[in-house]
Design a protein around this motif. Sequence first.
Motif, PDB file in Angstrom:
ATOM      1  N   ALA A 587     -32.563 -10.338  10.988  1.00  0.00           N
ATOM      2  CA  ALA A 587     -32.780 -11.575  11.723  1.00  0.00           C
ATOM      3  C   ALA A 587     -33.881 -11.267  12.751  1.00  0.00           C
ATOM      4  O   ALA A 587     -34.351 -12.327  13.369  1.00  0.00           O
ATOM      5  N   ASN A 588     -34.526 -10.406  12.498  1.00  0.00           N
ATOM      6  CA  ASN A 588     -35.600  -9.694  13.840  1.00  0.00           C
ATOM      7  C   ASN A 588     -35.307  -9.674  14.883  1.00  0.00           C
ATOM      8  O   ASN A 588     -36.113  -9.941  16.127  1.00  0.00           O
ATOM      9  N   GLN A 589     -33.998  -9.605  15.302  1.00  0.00           N
ATOM     10  CA  GLN A 589     -33.720  -9.087  16.740  1.00  0.00           C
ATOM     11  C   GLN A 589     -33.946  -7.651  16.850  1.00  0.00           C
ATOM     12  O   GLN A 589     -32.717  -6.959  17.037  1.00  0.00           O
ATOM     13  N   LEU A 590     -35.113  -7.181  17.105  1.00  0.00           N
ATOM     14  CA  LEU A 590     -35.397  -5.893  16.906  1.00  0.00           C
ATOM     15  C   LEU A 590     -35.040  -4.911  18.337  1.00  0.00           C
ATOM     16  O   LEU A 590     -34.495  -3.729  18.079  1.00  0.00           O
ATOM     17  N   ASP A 591     -34.865  -5.533  19.493  1.00  0.00           N
ATOM     18  CA  ASP A 591     -34.401  -4.734  20.612  1.00  0.00           C
ATOM     19  C   ASP A 591     -33.011  -4.446  20.383  1.00  0.00           C
ATOM     20  O   ASP A 591     -32.433  -3.536  20.699  1.00  0.00           O
ATOM     21  N   GLN A 592     -32.107  -5.487  20.092  1.00  0.00           N
ATOM     22  CA  GLN A 592     -30.856  -5.441  19.548  1.00  0.00           C
ATOM     23  C   GLN A 592     -30.469  -4.356  18.258  1.00  0.00           C
ATOM     24  O   GLN A 592     -29.569  -3.473  18.579  1.00  0.00           O
ATOM     25  N   ALA A 593     -31.339  -4.438  17.541  1.00  0.00           N
ATOM     26  CA  ALA A 593     -31.174  -3.474  16.383  1.00  0.00           C
ATOM     27  C   ALA A 593     -31.403  -1.998  16.824  1.00  0.00           C
ATOM     28  O   ALA A 593     -30.640  -1.229  16.619  1.00  0.00           O
ATOM     29  N   GLU A 594     -32.459  -1.754  17.630  1.00  0.00           N
ATOM     30  CA  GLU A 594     -32.730  -0.590  18.157  1.00  0.00           C
ATOM     31  C   GLU A 594     -31.533   0.030  18.949  1.00  0.00           C
ATOM     32  O   GLU A 594     -31.102   1.171  19.078  1.00  0.00           O
ATOM     33  N   HIS A 595     -30.936  -0.827  19.856  1.00  0.00           N
ATOM     34  CA  HIS A 595     -29.713  -0.472  20.544  1.00  0.00           C
ATOM     35  C   HIS A 595     -28.938   0.013  19.794  1.00  0.00           C
ATOM     36  O   HIS A 595     -27.999   1.084  19.982  1.00  0.00           O
ATOM     37  N   LEU A 596     -28.242  -0.807  18.706  1.00  0.00           N
ATOM     38  CA  LEU A 596     -27.303  -0.554  17.785  1.00  0.00           C
ATOM     39  C   LEU A 596     -27.490   0.801  17.181  1.00  0.00           C
ATOM     40  O   LEU A 596     -26.451   1.813  17.022  1.00  0.00           O
ATOM     41  N   LEU A 597     -28.817   1.186  16.679  1.00  0.00           N
ATOM     42  CA  LEU A 597     -28.964   2.383  16.153  1.00  0.00           C
ATOM     43  C   LEU A 597     -28.828   3.508  16.978  1.00  0.00           C
ATOM     44  O   LEU A 597     -28.476   4.503  16.544  1.00  0.00           O
ATOM     45  N   ASN A 598     -29.035   3.429  18.127  1.00  0.00           N
ATOM     46  CA  ASN A 598     -28.589   4.476  19.138  1.00  0.00           C
ATOM     47  C   ASN A 598     -27.118   4.858  19.199  1.00  0.00           C
ATOM     48  O   ASN A 598     -26.783   6.020  19.325  1.00  0.00           O
ATOM     49  N   VAL A 599     -26.529   3.840  18.939  1.00  0.00           N
ATOM     50  CA  VAL A 599     -24.878   4.023  18.735  1.00  0.00           C
ATOM     51  C   VAL A 599     -24.640   4.706  17.493  1.00  0.00           C
ATOM     52  O   VAL A 599     -23.912   5.585  17.152  1.00  0.00           O
ATOM     53  N   TYR A 600     -25.116   3.761  16.149  1.00  0.00           N
ATOM     54  CA  TYR A 600     -24.685   3.976  15.056  1.00  0.00           C
ATOM     55  C   TYR A 600     -25.338   5.121  14.152  1.00  0.00           C
ATOM     56  O   TYR A 600     -24.782   5.857  13.264  1.00  0.00           O
ATOM     57  N   LEU A 601     -26.719   5.369  14.355  1.00  0.00           N
ATOM     58  CA  LEU A 601     -27.473   6.441  13.747  1.00  0.00           C
ATOM     59  C   LEU A 601     -26.944   7.771  13.723  1.00  0.00           C
ATOM     60  O   LEU A 601     -26.657   8.547  12.985  1.00  0.00           O
ATOM     61  N   PRO A 602     -26.550   8.338  14.983  1.00  0.00           N
ATOM     62  CA  PRO A 602     -26.105   9.710  15.164  1.00  0.00           C
ATOM     63  C   PRO A 602     -24.671   9.770  14.443  1.00  0.00           C
ATOM     64  O   PRO A 602     -24.304  10.804  13.913  1.00  0.00           O
ATOM     65  N   LEU A 603     -23.832   8.514  14.533  1.00  0.00           N
ATOM     66  CA  LEU A 603     -22.463   8.641  13.913  1.00  0.00           C
ATOM     67  C   LEU A 603     -22.701   8.724  12.469  1.00  0.00           C
ATOM     68  O   LEU A 603     -22.036   9.737  11.661  1.00  0.00           O
ATOM     69  N   ALA A 604     -23.619   8.085  11.790  1.00  0.00           N
ATOM     70  CA  ALA A 604     -23.693   8.051  10.406  1.00  0.00           C
ATOM     71  C   ALA A 604     -24.338   9.447   9.887  1.00  0.00           C
ATOM     72  O   ALA A 604     -23.906   9.740   8.952  1.00  0.00           O
ATOM     73  N   ARG A 605     -25.220   9.982  10.733  1.00  0.00           N
ATOM     74  CA  ARG A 605     -25.839  11.246  10.596  1.00  0.00           C
ATOM     75  C   ARG A 605     -24.688  12.425  10.412  1.00  0.00           C
ATOM     76  O   ARG A 605     -24.950  13.264   9.460  1.00  0.00           O
ATOM     77  N   ASP A 606     -23.626  12.380  11.260  1.00  0.00           N
ATOM     78  CA  ASP A 606     -22.621  13.481  11.304  1.00  0.00           C
ATOM     79  C   ASP A 606     -21.754  13.191  10.048  1.00  0.00           C
ATOM     80  O   ASP A 606     -21.261  14.416   9.496  1.00  0.00           O
TER      81      ASP A 606
END
Length: 900
Positions: A587-606
Amino acid sequence: MRPAETPLPPSLAPSPAQTPPVHAVLDAKFLPPAGQSIQVLRQALCEAVRRASGQLVLVSAPAGFGKSTAMAQARERLEADGVPTVWLTLDRADNDVSRFLSGLSEAVNRLGLDSGSGDAVQTLTHAQAPYALFLDEFEAVHEPAVLGLVREVAEHLPRSAHLVIGSRQLPQIGLSRLRVRGQLVEIDADRLRFTASDVMDFFRQRAPAQVLDAEQLRRLHQKTEGWIAALWLAAMALERSDNPAEFVDRFSGSNRAVADYLAEDVLARQPEAIRRFLLRTSLLRQLDASVCAALNPRTDCAAMLERLDAEHLFLTPVAGAQRTWRYHSLFADYLRTQLEREHPGEVARLHLAASGWYESQGRPVPAIDHAIEGGDYPHAMDLLDEHAEAFLEQGRMRLLTRWFSSLPAAQLQQRPRLQMVAVWATGFTRGPWEAMDLLDHSGAEQSPDPYLRAHANGLRPMLLAMQDRAEEGLRLGRLALARLPTGQRFADTALLNAMAHITTISGDAREAQQLLDAARHEHGGGSTFNRMYTESLEGQLDLLQGRLRHATARFRLAVDATHAVNLHHTHGNAWAGVFYTSVVYEANQLDQAEHLLNVYLPLARDVGLPDHMIVTHAMRSRIAFLNGDVDAAAMALTELEYLGNQRKLPRVVASAKLERARLLQAQGNAAAAHDELVRADDPTLWAREQQQRLVVHDVQYMALARLRWAVAFGDAGASIEPLRAQLQAATAQGRRRRALVLQLLLGLALQRTGDSAAAMQETGSALQFACQEGFMRLILDEGPAVGALVQRYQALHDSGQVRDPILGEYLQRLLAAFGPLPTEPEVGAELAHGVLEPLTRKEIRVLQLLVEGYSNSAMAEKLFVSDSTVRTHLRNINTKLGAHSRTQAVAIARKLGLLG
């Protein structure tokens, strides 16, 4: 319940003391150290914090250097200035992202900030009003997702805001980057040490009747090196010393041994009742009369705490309506060591008493923690027998994993049902490989216990699918489905969900839908975890079929299933959170997507699930590139490739290379992009992928990547028929999302061969569908060339050839998101013979970085110059090239061959 065979002795049984209300337990995290009558004012440190608005203040030193006291004084100074403040003491439970965000949300409420977004991090980074957030005992946090959120706040701190962190260790929140940007103020042990005048002030307050001459104070300061804990203990010892001068003479060193010596000296002089109370309560994190009475049932604990507070012995009061204290960590460590040394048999019983008290208050988490810390593993497992399945149903996998990893494997093996819960939790925190190993060694599938067989029945197909072994999962899963129902609702529902996932991959959407409907019926809303699982899988089905709006709603439901709802949906399980992030990005909500990545990328990586790792790292790379941070974009893909190699996942490795080729293509580097495509080409892997339906490869697969490159750099005309064939196949399979991208590339290929009418027909068809579903990034990520097609189609729409007001508004939003599109530069007579004035070497380098996509600030970091210097170079480049914008400067430079 407590096991009947291990009753507590009467001396340790919980007393019917008054129980603290639940809100008091929650409020304790927000209570700073209370002001004490004896306190040296740290004027310089307070002023440093006061001046550091818009910067992170890191107060970092080992235990005993007065970090919390200095922070509390700074907080009082800011409050006196009218700045709203909030104090949050962290603990290891805050490594749970949901728990941390709940605390942060409460902090935002207490600050009185406008939290209309419903997201604490967004509120803190966009606040207009001043505030000060103090995070103490930050060393307890090590979870990458939590660290990422704090880093996000620190990097985007508003100019009027203060963020102060107290920690024994340097936190991994990008300190070097903050330091380079001038966004970090560091207060370390050297700045926290007492000066000679501080020592005089301290002893004047502590013992005004006691005479220590200036030379003795100087020597004491020299020997302690200003270490506050040692001085405090020395003061307590001196109050009970008959010969202060002799004490100072034999005092030496400023290390932990000195602290232990002084603490022992002070402790030995206490009456036996006080000494016993101190030792027994040392294992508690928070002290109030009620919980202390459980460990000291024959003691007036309220009076004892007040007495210790009045005599300044070991306790640090915590501000708040209820009288609460905690031990300074340095002294708590000493007291616990002394307890274990003097009364080794008491430790387990005291922990059991604390565990029993928390259990009686309906607080199973600290009850289990104390049982484990006390080494009473049977009692911990008894409590887990009672509560583990409820936590499993709630999706509290990380909490369960922490407990199970603390239990002896041999004892856990004697509780096979708990072992099954441990396998579930491990699969969703440490990954399916470790979970599969646990399952293989459990013998559950051959067990006579139907409970164990039911859970193994649900686990194995799911773990196979998570390991990227969908074919094996399908075969075993069909056998497992034939055994349903087993009577174990959680396991049966998880199996139905897992098989829905597997049949989606195999291309049978109808069967997948039937399995999801069966899963909903089976769990009946009882398992929040399985609800998350079901809704996220149905969202993936919607996404594969191009139903973006339905998919977004499904992913939002899935994320909110396991935790309290907040408007930005950051509390969810990573399984659903990753895909919710992907639709926010779309949806091109890049700030919110980046914020969510801060939460979910490390969890996905683990966890290590292939699709989740690919999706998160690709998004991280694309957002970084859009923000002009090309180095971070490349680093995200390097990490993805490394993870793929480390975990022996060739699809992850190949996906990293495909995404890198796309990044290089966006930079205009045709040769390097082509080389990366060659490296990514694994015929066996991509042939297998073409037989499957994976969301992550719906619009990013080998054949499509090669066609994208050919349209951009190769023979666009030769790409037309392969694109038509791919489009026809995608349409026949109902893969509308894939068809959208193929139509855009086909339109671009037709335009480049001169067939503008056909190009507009394909582009228009794609945009009309995209408008219906709200697709944005699928179009934007294809780059400026597609943007030019959209611009031409908008001209047709505005001329009246296409009449659709909703489409018109969508096209305007799309073009606004593209930003300035490159136009063919008009090369005047002055440029026909070259540049009016030669570019300097530094200007050529800036131009090259500009072409590669670097932002001004990223160029400044790379060139070790200021932002203003970069802006000066850009102005000079535009002047020399006769350009009026960055895009025009790049176009002219390319035409003149200045970029090689």
